[in-house]
Design an enzyme around this catalytic site. Structure first.
Site, PDB file in Angstrom:
ATOM      1  N   LYS A 118      40.144  48.220  42.556  1.00  0.00           N
ATOM      2  CA  LYS A 118      39.651  47.888  41.212  1.00  0.00           C
ATOM      3  C   LYS A 118      38.131  47.952  41.239  1.00  0.00           C
ATOM      4  O   LYS A 118      37.533  47.534  42.247  1.00  0.00           O
ATOM      5  CB  LYS A 118      40.104  46.488  40.783  1.00  0.00           C
ATOM      6  CG  LYS A 118      39.522  46.074  39.419  1.00  0.00           C
ATOM      7  CD  LYS A 118      40.178  44.836  38.846  1.00  0.00           C
ATOM      8  CE  LYS A 118      39.610  43.541  39.319  1.00  0.00           C
ATOM      9  NZ  LYS A 118      38.167  43.342  39.051  1.00  0.00           N
ATOM     10  N   GLU A 186      38.371  41.647  30.249  1.00  0.00           N
ATOM     11  CA  GLU A 186      38.010  40.234  30.431  1.00  0.00           C
ATOM     12  C   GLU A 186      37.169  39.715  29.275  1.00  0.00           C
ATOM     13  O   GLU A 186      36.164  40.321  28.883  1.00  0.00           O
ATOM     14  CB  GLU A 186      37.254  40.060  31.765  1.00  0.00           C
ATOM     15  CG  GLU A 186      36.879  38.607  32.038  1.00  0.00           C
ATOM     16  CD  GLU A 186      36.509  38.323  33.484  1.00  0.00           C
ATOM     17  OE1 GLU A 186      36.698  39.203  34.358  1.00  0.00           O
ATOM     18  OE2 GLU A 186      36.025  37.203  33.743  1.00  0.00           O
TER      19      GLU A 186
HETATM   20  O1  KIV Z   1      37.745  38.979  41.002  1.00  0.00           O
HETATM   21  C1  KIV Z   1      38.726  38.681  40.300  1.00  0.00           C
HETATM   22  O2  KIV Z   1      39.494  37.764  40.612  1.00  0.00           O
HETATM   23  C2  KIV Z   1      38.948  39.446  39.086  1.00  0.00           C
HETATM   24  C3  KIV Z   1      39.971  38.943  38.134  1.00  0.00           C
HETATM   25  C4  KIV Z   1      39.471  37.742  37.470  1.00  0.00           C
HETATM   26  C5  KIV Z   1      40.380  39.986  37.175  1.00  0.00           C
HETATM   27  O3  KIV Z   1      38.316  40.429  38.870  1.00  0.00           O
END
Ligand code: KIV
Length: 281
Positions: A118, A186
């Site tokens: 991600k 978010e």
């Molecule tokens: O770092 C994280 O936990 C996240 C989530 C809040 C989506 O990016």
């Protein structure tokens, strides 16, 4: 590498195919035991860079390193069998160029055996997302409030209000066109999340973005009431583990001080060394 695990595990295309269906369920995890608990109920387990704040006590996610993400990614990998394992790319590990992002993502994929990475950023990261996905690295994007940009955003406030909504919609379109298989959204207004979810061809996974999204994610330490330094409005606390742990630790401390723990059932022989029926020694 376990082939049994790989046969059963959800893949990025499985997640992408869930667009518009039963909501996707995602949580973060940072350790093996917690990953096992999360895996039993979730479609996606994210090793978020939130690990820096909730586990390491850092002031923001900016201090998290690639080595930290890989260490926690490896721990979580050992606890995940069915869900898709996604590992966050930390600040400084991908923004410089698509090539830098590829080198960092390749380390994450090979050293943690994650199914995807991600990364935070919309339009500005589209070229990088395309570069990674064309080279075999599935990418979950992250738009709206991107905590790694806290300094340029000026805080952790709601994004996409008023005219700024267009920016978030452009970000959603750009990451989908670049090949991301899903996108975390978010802290944006619910009406914007609904429009984005309707327009965006990939699943939107909301955190503080209303129930209109194709799925939801929370930080595990927030929803279990372990991390209590602050509580964003979008967090629902499903358990109060900090209070339970506090009570348990207080009971232990009292029993040790009063010599009530350990009892005979926890000892090997009595205090003089003689075997007792209670401890089976
Ligand atoms: O770092 C994280 O936990 C996240 C989530 C809040 C989506 O990016």
């Amino acid at each position: 590498m376990s082939t049994t695990r790989d046969l059963k595990a959800l893949t990025p295309p499985d997640i992408a195919a869930r667009k518009g269906q039963t909501p996707l369920v995602a949580l973060t995890a940072y350790t093996t035991p917690m990953a096992q608990l999360v895996d039993a109920h979730c479609d996606i387990v994210l090793v978020g860079d939130s690990v820096g704040m909730v586990v390491h006590g850092l002031p923001s996610t900016l201090q998290v390193t690639l080595d930290m993400m890989i260490l926690h990614g490896r721990a979580v990998r050992r606890g995940v069998e069915r869900a898709l394992l996604v590992v966050d790319m930390p600040f400084g590990s991908f923004e410089e160029s698509p090539q830098q992002a590829f080198r960092s993502a390749a380390r994450i994929m090979t050293e943690t055996e994650a199914g995807a990475v991600k990364l935070e950023g919309g339009e500005t990261m589209a070229e990088t997302i395309a570069f990674l996905t064309r080279r075999g690295i599935p990418v979950m994007a992250h738009i709206g409030l991107t905590p790694q940009a806290v300094n340029t955003l000026g805080g952790y406030r709601v994004q996409g209000r008023g005219a700024d909504a267009e920016r978030i919609l452009r970000d959603g379109r750009a990451v989908a066109e670049a090949g991301a298989f899903s996108v975390v959204v978010e802290k944006v207004p619910g009406v914007l999340a609904a429009r984005l979810t309707a327009e965006c061809p990939i699943p939107t996974i909301g955190i503080g973005a209303s129930s209109a999204c194709d799925g939801q994610i929370l930080v595990i330490d927030d929803m279990l009431g372990v991390f209590t330094a602050f509580k964003p409005k979008f967090v629902k606390t499903y358990a109060d583990l900090a209070t339970i742990a506090d009570g348990a630790i207080a009971a232990y401390a009292a029993e040790v001080r009063e010599r009530r723990f350990p009892g005979p059932e926890h000892a090997f022989g009595d205090a003089r060394g003689a075997p007792t029926p209670a401890n089976g020694a």
